[in-house]
Design a protein around this motif. Structure first.
Motif, PDB file in Angstrom:
ATOM      1  N   ARG A  22      44.748  50.640  45.799  1.00  0.00           N
ATOM      2  CA  ARG A  22      44.892  49.359  45.693  1.00  0.00           C
ATOM      3  C   ARG A  22      46.114  48.012  46.356  1.00  0.00           C
ATOM      4  NH1 ARG A  22      43.661  47.001  41.879  1.00  0.00           N
ATOM      5  NH2 ARG A  22      45.153  48.570  39.995  1.00  0.00           N
ATOM      6  N   LEU A  23      45.923  47.439  47.148  1.00  0.00           N
ATOM      7  CA  LEU A  23      46.835  46.436  48.005  1.00  0.00           C
ATOM      8  C   LEU A  23      46.847  45.406  47.763  1.00  0.00           C
ATOM      9  CD1 LEU A  23      46.980  47.494  51.608  1.00  0.00           C
ATOM     10  CD2 LEU A  23      48.648  48.336  49.628  1.00  0.00           C
ATOM     11  N   PRO A  24      46.521  44.516  46.039  1.00  0.00           N
ATOM     12  CA  PRO A  24      46.314  43.195  45.161  1.00  0.00           C
ATOM     13  C   PRO A  24      46.590  42.224  46.376  1.00  0.00           C
ATOM     14  CG  PRO A  24      47.143  44.381  43.970  1.00  0.00           C
ATOM     15  CD  PRO A  24      47.229  45.388  44.676  1.00  0.00           C
ATOM     16  N   GLY A  31      45.043  59.222  29.279  1.00  0.00           N
ATOM     17  CA  GLY A  31      46.266  59.458  28.697  1.00  0.00           C
ATOM     18  C   GLY A  31      46.675  60.404  29.503  1.00  0.00           C
ATOM     19  N   ARG A  32      46.807  60.345  30.701  1.00  0.00           N
ATOM     20  CA  ARG A  32      46.919  61.151  31.825  1.00  0.00           C
ATOM     21  C   ARG A  32      48.593  60.913  32.352  1.00  0.00           C
ATOM     22  NH1 ARG A  32      42.797  63.193  35.599  1.00  0.00           N
ATOM     23  NH2 ARG A  32      41.597  64.768  34.273  1.00  0.00           N
ATOM     24  N   GLY A  33      48.939  59.004  31.239  1.00  0.00           N
ATOM     25  CA  GLY A  33      50.418  58.292  31.979  1.00  0.00           C
ATOM     26  C   GLY A  33      49.750  56.734  31.734  1.00  0.00           C
ATOM     27  N   ARG A  34      51.279  56.268  32.517  1.00  0.00           N
ATOM     28  CA  ARG A  34      50.896  54.311  31.963  1.00  0.00           C
ATOM     29  C   ARG A  34      51.232  54.590  33.697  1.00  0.00           C
ATOM     30  NH1 ARG A  34      50.774  52.367  27.312  1.00  0.00           N
ATOM     31  NH2 ARG A  34      51.605  50.771  27.955  1.00  0.00           N
ATOM     32  N   THR A  35      50.594  52.610  33.759  1.00  0.00           N
ATOM     33  CA  THR A  35      50.257  52.510  35.080  1.00  0.00           C
ATOM     34  C   THR A  35      50.816  51.019  34.803  1.00  0.00           C
ATOM     35  OG1 THR A  35      48.496  51.752  34.368  1.00  0.00           O
ATOM     36  CG2 THR A  35      48.311  54.075  35.748  1.00  0.00           C
ATOM     37  N   SER A  36      51.503  50.683  36.130  1.00  0.00           N
ATOM     38  CA  SER A  36      50.926  49.058  36.269  1.00  0.00           C
ATOM     39  C   SER A  36      49.694  48.147  34.632  1.00  0.00           C
ATOM     40  CB  SER A  36      51.630  48.387  37.130  1.00  0.00           C
ATOM     41  OG  SER A  36      50.474  48.323  37.930  1.00  0.00           O
ATOM     42  N   GLU A  37      48.619  48.264  35.130  1.00  0.00           N
ATOM     43  CA  GLU A  37      47.345  47.819  34.907  1.00  0.00           C
ATOM     44  C   GLU A  37      47.351  47.746  33.464  1.00  0.00           C
ATOM     45  OE1 GLU A  37      44.396  46.502  36.525  1.00  0.00           O
ATOM     46  OE2 GLU A  37      45.981  46.859  38.079  1.00  0.00           O
ATOM     47  N   SER A  38      46.624  46.740  32.727  1.00  0.00           N
ATOM     48  CA  SER A  38      46.784  46.952  31.216  1.00  0.00           C
ATOM     49  C   SER A  38      46.243  47.629  30.591  1.00  0.00           C
ATOM     50  CB  SER A  38      46.476  45.467  29.999  1.00  0.00           C
ATOM     51  OG  SER A  38      45.341  44.937  30.445  1.00  0.00           O
ATOM     52  N   ALA A  73      35.963  51.785  42.174  1.00  0.00           N
ATOM     53  CA  ALA A  73      36.876  52.002  43.642  1.00  0.00           C
ATOM     54  C   ALA A  73      37.857  51.869  42.198  1.00  0.00           C
ATOM     55  CB  ALA A  73      36.923  51.651  45.109  1.00  0.00           C
ATOM     56  N   TRP A  74      38.169  50.567  42.218  1.00  0.00           N
ATOM     57  CA  TRP A  74      39.945  49.831  41.273  1.00  0.00           C
ATOM     58  C   TRP A  74      39.077  50.353  40.323  1.00  0.00           C
ATOM     59  CZ3 TRP A  74      38.278  43.650  39.661  1.00  0.00           C
ATOM     60  CH2 TRP A  74      39.268  42.710  39.061  1.00  0.00           C
ATOM     61  N   LEU A  75      38.534  51.547  39.147  1.00  0.00           N
ATOM     62  CA  LEU A  75      39.197  52.263  39.047  1.00  0.00           C
ATOM     63  C   LEU A  75      39.894  53.443  38.788  1.00  0.00           C
ATOM     64  CD1 LEU A  75      36.469  52.030  36.048  1.00  0.00           C
ATOM     65  CD2 LEU A  75      38.610  51.675  35.240  1.00  0.00           C
ATOM     66  N   VAL A  76      38.993  53.528  39.935  1.00  0.00           N
ATOM     67  CA  VAL A  76      40.353  54.926  40.547  1.00  0.00           C
ATOM     68  C   VAL A  76      41.100  55.358  41.377  1.00  0.00           C
ATOM     69  CG1 VAL A  76      38.026  56.236  39.722  1.00  0.00           C
ATOM     70  CG2 VAL A  76      38.402  55.858  41.680  1.00  0.00           C
ATOM     71  N   LEU A  77      41.132  53.617  42.064  1.00  0.00           N
ATOM     72  CA  LEU A  77      42.546  53.736  42.785  1.00  0.00           C
ATOM     73  C   LEU A  77      43.001  53.470  41.931  1.00  0.00           C
ATOM     74  CD1 LEU A  77      40.375  52.823  46.554  1.00  0.00           C
ATOM     75  CD2 LEU A  77      41.252  55.079  45.679  1.00  0.00           C
ATOM     76  N   PRO A  82      42.191  38.704  48.584  1.00  0.00           N
ATOM     77  CA  PRO A  82      41.192  38.067  47.063  1.00  0.00           C
ATOM     78  C   PRO A  82      40.725  38.624  45.706  1.00  0.00           C
ATOM     79  CG  PRO A  82      39.677  38.218  48.796  1.00  0.00           C
ATOM     80  CD  PRO A  82      40.748  39.126  49.423  1.00  0.00           C
ATOM     81  N   GLY A  83      40.474  39.785  46.066  1.00  0.00           N
ATOM     82  CA  GLY A  83      39.813  40.182  44.710  1.00  0.00           C
ATOM     83  C   GLY A  83      41.821  41.791  43.942  1.00  0.00           C
ATOM     84  N   ALA A  84      40.353  42.939  43.941  1.00  0.00           N
ATOM     85  CA  ALA A  84      41.940  43.858  43.111  1.00  0.00           C
ATOM     86  C   ALA A  84      42.657  44.412  44.350  1.00  0.00           C
ATOM     87  CB  ALA A  84      41.381  44.335  42.453  1.00  0.00           C
ATOM     88  N   GLY A  85      42.034  44.393  46.028  1.00  0.00           N
ATOM     89  CA  GLY A  85      42.811  45.366  46.633  1.00  0.00           C
ATOM     90  C   GLY A  85      42.457  46.601  47.406  1.00  0.00           C
TER      91      GLY A  85
END
Length: 180
Positions: A20-22, A85-92, A66-70, A26-29
């Motif tokens: 994703r390229l937010p 639980g596979r790790g952390r992302t920049s999304e909360s 797509a927002w959830l899996v990309l 205009p949206g989540a990218g």
């Protein structure tokens, strides 16, 4: 790749999935990421999402999925993988949970579960994504993803996108003089 099994093709699609390229939309990218990965105009991807939302509601379902899996550019994992639980992302985690709830609600209310236009538009969107993958199976390089010029021999190549602005006036470059 022409004789690959369906399982091998699906794993290759997953391995080379868009990011994703937010900052480029205009949206989540999602549309910008899909457009960049498969080298198509992101505006066409946005139009496809809107049209499939209007005709059956699957555009909204597919956009949320797509927002959830990309993953976001710079992340290794997607918000869904982070929730598992596979790790952390920049999304909360809150964003991922809200997206998951919105996805479940949209699938149950307007999604592609029923027969008719929702199912047809879902098949059309997923089929188009598969055809884009077949056309461009190789993902862009990290330099291309970072916005570097696509032409290695022309470092001054201008990168234009849907949000580019034109200069106020045209200023021609000085002509290069060659020896006779």
């Amino acid at each position: 790749m022409t004789h690959a099994t369906a399982s091998a093709q699906l794993s290759e699609i997953w391995r080379t999935r868009p990011v994703r390229l937010p900052d480029q939309g205009p949206g989540a990218g999602v549309a910008a990421g899909i457009g960049h990965r498969y080298r198509v105009d992101p505006v066409l991807v946005r139009v496809a999402f809107v049209v499939s939302t209007l005709f059956g509601g699957s555009g909204l379902v597919l956009y949320l999925a797509a927002w959830l899996v990309l993953p976001r550019r710079g992340d290794v994992l997607s918000p869904a993988e982070s929730l598992l639980g596979r790790g952390r992302t920049s999304e909360s985690h809150t964003t991922a949970v809200v997206l998951s709830v919105a996805l479940v609600i949209s699938v149950l209310t307007v999604g592609p579960l029923g027969m008719g236009s929702g199912l047809v538009s879902t098949i059309a969107m997923l089929g188009a994504l598969y055809l884009l993958f077949r056309r461009t199976p190789n993902a862009p390089t990290p330099a291309e993803l970072a916005g570097a010029p696509l032409s290695a021999h022309d470092p001054s190549a201008q990168q234009w996108n849907a949000y580019s602005t034109l200069p106020d006036q045209y200023v021609p470059e000085p002509a290069a003089h060659t020896a006779p």
